[in-house]
Motif scaffolding. Structure first.
Motif, PDB file in Angstrom:
ATOM      1  N   HIS A 323       0.841  -1.194   0.000  1.00 53.36           N
ATOM      2  CA  HIS A 323       0.000   0.000   0.000  1.00 53.36           C
ATOM      3  C   HIS A 323       0.875   1.241   0.000  1.00 53.36           C
ATOM      4  O   HIS A 323       1.865   1.312   0.730  1.00 53.36           O
ATOM      5  CB  HIS A 323      -0.901  -0.006   1.240  1.00 53.36           C
ATOM      6  CG  HIS A 323      -1.840   1.151   1.312  1.00 53.36           C
ATOM      7  ND1 HIS A 323      -1.674   2.200   2.179  1.00 53.36           N
ATOM      8  CD2 HIS A 323      -2.964   1.424   0.607  1.00 53.36           C
ATOM      9  CE1 HIS A 323      -2.651   3.067   2.016  1.00 53.36           C
ATOM     10  NE2 HIS A 323      -3.449   2.622   1.076  1.00 53.36           N
ATOM     11  N   ASP A 324       0.517   2.208  -0.844  1.00 59.81           N
ATOM     12  CA  ASP A 324       1.311   3.434  -0.942  1.00 59.81           C
ATOM     13  C   ASP A 324       0.469   4.623  -0.500  1.00 59.81           C
ATOM     14  O   ASP A 324      -0.321   5.157  -1.280  1.00 59.81           O
ATOM     15  CB  ASP A 324       1.790   3.633  -2.383  1.00 59.81           C
ATOM     16  CG  ASP A 324       2.686   4.856  -2.522  1.00 59.81           C
ATOM     17  OD1 ASP A 324       3.025   5.461  -1.479  1.00 59.81           O
ATOM     18  OD2 ASP A 324       3.042   5.209  -3.657  1.00 59.81           O
ATOM     19  N   PRO A 325       0.613   5.057   0.756  1.00 59.22           N
ATOM     20  CA  PRO A 325      -0.198   6.184   1.243  1.00 59.22           C
ATOM     21  C   PRO A 325       0.149   7.499   0.565  1.00 59.22           C
ATOM     22  O   PRO A 325      -0.609   8.459   0.647  1.00 59.22           O
ATOM     23  CB  PRO A 325       0.128   6.228   2.741  1.00 59.22           C
ATOM     24  CG  PRO A 325       1.470   5.593   2.860  1.00 59.22           C
ATOM     25  CD  PRO A 325       1.524   4.546   1.785  1.00 59.22           C
ATOM     26  N   GLU A 326       1.299   7.548  -0.123  1.00 57.70           N
ATOM     27  CA  GLU A 326       1.715   8.784  -0.780  1.00 57.70           C
ATOM     28  C   GLU A 326       1.147   8.910  -2.195  1.00 57.70           C
ATOM     29  O   GLU A 326       1.254   9.964  -2.817  1.00 57.70           O
ATOM     30  CB  GLU A 326       3.252   8.848  -0.849  1.00 57.70           C
ATOM     31  CG  GLU A 326       3.935   8.796   0.513  1.00 57.70           C
ATOM     32  CD  GLU A 326       3.497   9.940   1.413  1.00 57.70           C
ATOM     33  OE1 GLU A 326       3.328  11.061   0.909  1.00 57.70           O
ATOM     34  OE2 GLU A 326       3.314   9.699   2.623  1.00 57.70           O
ATOM     35  N   ALA A 327       0.572   7.826  -2.712  1.00 55.47           N
ATOM     36  CA  ALA A 327       0.023   7.887  -4.069  1.00 55.47           C
ATOM     37  C   ALA A 327      -1.100   8.918  -4.121  1.00 55.47           C
ATOM     38  O   ALA A 327      -1.969   8.956  -3.256  1.00 55.47           O
ATOM     39  CB  ALA A 327      -0.493   6.516  -4.485  1.00 55.47           C
ATOM     40  N   ASP A 328      -1.072   9.770  -5.149  1.00 53.80           N
ATOM     41  CA  ASP A 328      -2.049  10.849  -5.269  1.00 53.80           C
ATOM     42  C   ASP A 328      -3.324  10.313  -5.913  1.00 53.80           C
ATOM     43  O   ASP A 328      -3.432  10.221  -7.129  1.00 53.80           O
ATOM     44  CB  ASP A 328      -1.460  11.983  -6.111  1.00 53.80           C
ATOM     45  CG  ASP A 328      -2.405  13.168  -6.204  1.00 53.80           C
ATOM     46  OD1 ASP A 328      -3.390  13.181  -5.442  1.00 53.80           O
ATOM     47  OD2 ASP A 328      -2.154  14.066  -7.023  1.00 53.80           O
ATOM     48  N   LEU A 329      -4.288   9.951  -5.070  1.00 53.88           N
ATOM     49  CA  LEU A 329      -5.534   9.379  -5.573  1.00 53.88           C
ATOM     50  C   LEU A 329      -6.716  10.315  -5.346  1.00 53.88           C
ATOM     51  O   LEU A 329      -7.867   9.907  -5.458  1.00 53.88           O
ATOM     52  CB  LEU A 329      -5.786   8.026  -4.900  1.00 53.88           C
ATOM     53  CG  LEU A 329      -4.703   6.982  -5.191  1.00 53.88           C
ATOM     54  CD1 LEU A 329      -4.891   5.765  -4.300  1.00 53.88           C
ATOM     55  CD2 LEU A 329      -4.717   6.571  -6.642  1.00 53.88           C
ATOM     56  N   ASP A 330      -6.417  11.586  -5.030  1.00 50.90           N
ATOM     57  CA  ASP A 330      -7.491  12.542  -4.785  1.00 50.90           C
ATOM     58  C   ASP A 330      -8.354  12.758  -6.026  1.00 50.90           C
ATOM     59  O   ASP A 330      -9.527  13.101  -5.925  1.00 50.90           O
ATOM     60  CB  ASP A 330      -6.918  13.889  -4.330  1.00 50.90           C
ATOM     61  CG  ASP A 330      -6.296  13.803  -2.945  1.00 50.90           C
ATOM     62  OD1 ASP A 330      -6.661  12.870  -2.212  1.00 50.90           O
ATOM     63  OD2 ASP A 330      -5.460  14.649  -2.616  1.00 50.90           O
ATOM     64  N   GLU A 331      -7.745  12.567  -7.209  1.00 53.00           N
ATOM     65  CA  GLU A 331      -8.472  12.813  -8.450  1.00 53.00           C
ATOM     66  C   GLU A 331      -9.035  11.530  -9.051  1.00 53.00           C
ATOM     67  O   GLU A 331      -9.354  11.488 -10.237  1.00 53.00           O
ATOM     68  CB  GLU A 331      -7.542  13.502  -9.461  1.00 53.00           C
ATOM     69  CG  GLU A 331      -7.004  14.841  -8.997  1.00 53.00           C
ATOM     70  CD  GLU A 331      -8.120  15.813  -8.648  1.00 53.00           C
ATOM     71  OE1 GLU A 331      -9.110  15.863  -9.399  1.00 53.00           O
ATOM     72  OE2 GLU A 331      -8.008  16.503  -7.627  1.00 53.00           O
ATOM     73  N   LEU A 332      -9.139  10.491  -8.258  1.00 51.98           N
ATOM     74  CA  LEU A 332      -9.709   9.239  -8.744  1.00 51.98           C
ATOM     75  C   LEU A 332     -11.102   9.494  -9.310  1.00 51.98           C
ATOM     76  O   LEU A 332     -11.957  10.068  -8.643  1.00 51.98           O
ATOM     77  CB  LEU A 332      -9.794   8.233  -7.598  1.00 51.98           C
ATOM     78  CG  LEU A 332     -10.234   6.828  -7.969  1.00 51.98           C
ATOM     79  CD1 LEU A 332      -9.111   6.096  -8.685  1.00 51.98           C
ATOM     80  CD2 LEU A 332     -10.647   6.060  -6.738  1.00 51.98           C
TER      81      LEU A 332
END
Length: 344
Positions: A323-332
């Protein structure tokens, strides 16, 4: 003798008058107390009515938002306070506010001049989804030497035995969360995307600059020793129709500065072979297989992100998914879905 009798009669009369005065004062006191208690009871009754009006109004709106994917939440937020809605001898006023990934519904109920408030907080499902490295609606199969770092969960009930693992894989079946009850919303593909109308079968490169949106209308079917490479910097939103398959020694290769989010638009299977992957695979209607045929025997990190799918199969030689908590998934780009976080 007559004087004595007259004096006694006078004393008795004074006593009677005093007694009547005392009883009158006591009666007035009791009446005042009774009236006060009545007023208090009426106030409490109105207070309860006002509270239940507020809670019912907030609950009804929350239920509508949770069950209606097309609900105009943005319109509700921008509208501010509603006009009073009258119910019997009371009324309700609602206000919807969006704070971070939470939707706050404030309700004020009024009954005969008495006001009470109730607040319900809805949590955006996106915030919940990516607490997991692997999240499935149904089956999870972890085979060979695969290690998953982070939470693994399925919405399927434990009674259906939805999880299978190998002796060398981590976690074991009994450590996987079942009956997770996590809503997995539909994909929401933007109207303006770059369209690739032919199936990708040979070597292909996509260059990413910032947020890039591409729809592979015919999907991916990489031939033997073929590579789909993604270069540049930013986030690639890759929407896939008609599935993704990978022949022997074919692979997806991405630059370390690129985050890739792969969306399965339909229910076609997704089979991805990759040495290193950073991003997420979102396939609410499909089975996803992630395969790494050349994982590091020393425990190299091969997948950084999350897989959310109908079913998930993980396989590879000493492959690690983390799991990567730093991945930018705000724009999913998925349809927003809410669940109740708390009442106040």
């Amino acid at each position: 003798m007559n004087k004595i009798l007259l004096n006694k009669k006078g004393s008795a009369l004074v006593f009677v008058v005093l007694l009547m005065l005392i009883l009158s004062v006591l009666g007035l006191s009791l009446l005042s107390t009774a009236l006060a208690n009545t007023k208090m009871a009426v106030h409490q009754e109105n207070s309860m009515k006002a509270y239940f009006l507020a809670r019912s109004g907030a609950g009804a709106l929350a239920d509508y938002i949770m069950k209606t994917p097309t609900a105009d939440v943005e319109g509700m937020v921008s509208a501010g306070l509603t006009e009073p809605a009258y119910v019997g001898d009371g009324s309700i006023v609602l206000d919807v506010q969006e704070i971070d990934d939470e939707l706050v519904i404030l309700a004020a109920g009024t009954a005969n001049g008495v006001n009470r408030e109730a607040t319900v907080i809805l949590e955006d499902s996106k915030g919940i989804l990516f607490d997991f490295t692997i999240l499935a609606k149904g089956k999870i199969d972890i085979s060979n030497h695969v290690t998953v770092v982070g939470q693994v969960a399925t919405n399927a009930p434990a009674s259906s035995n939805p999880v299978t693992t190998s002796p060398h894989s981590v976690p074991k079946a009994e450590d996987v969360i079942t009956d997770a009850g996590i809503d997995i919303p539909d994909v929401d593909m933007p109207s303006s995307v770059q369209v690739v109308s032919s199936k990708i079968t040979n070597d292909k490169n996509f260059t990413v600059a910032g947020d890039t949106y591409i729809h592979l209308q015919r999907g991916v079917a990489l031939g033997t020793h073929k590579t789909l490479s993604i270069t540049g910097s930013g986030t690639l939103h890759l929407y896939v129709s008609e599935g993704w398959s990978s022949a022997n020694h074919s692979q997806l290769v991405t630059d370390p500065n690129v985050t890739v989010i792969i969306y399965a638009v339909d229910n076609s299977e997704i089979f991805i072979s990759s040495h290193e992957f950073q991003g997420s695979i979102y396939a609410p209607y499909s089975k996803v297989t992630f395969h790494n045929a050349s994982g590091s025997a020393h425990g190299g990190r091969n997948f950084h992100g999350s897989i959310i799918a109908k079913d998930v199969h993980l396989t590879g030689n000493h492959t690690t998914l983390e799991h990567d908590p730093e991945a930018d998934l705000d724009e999913l780009t998925i349809k927003k879905s809410y669940s109740i976080k708390e009442w106040r």
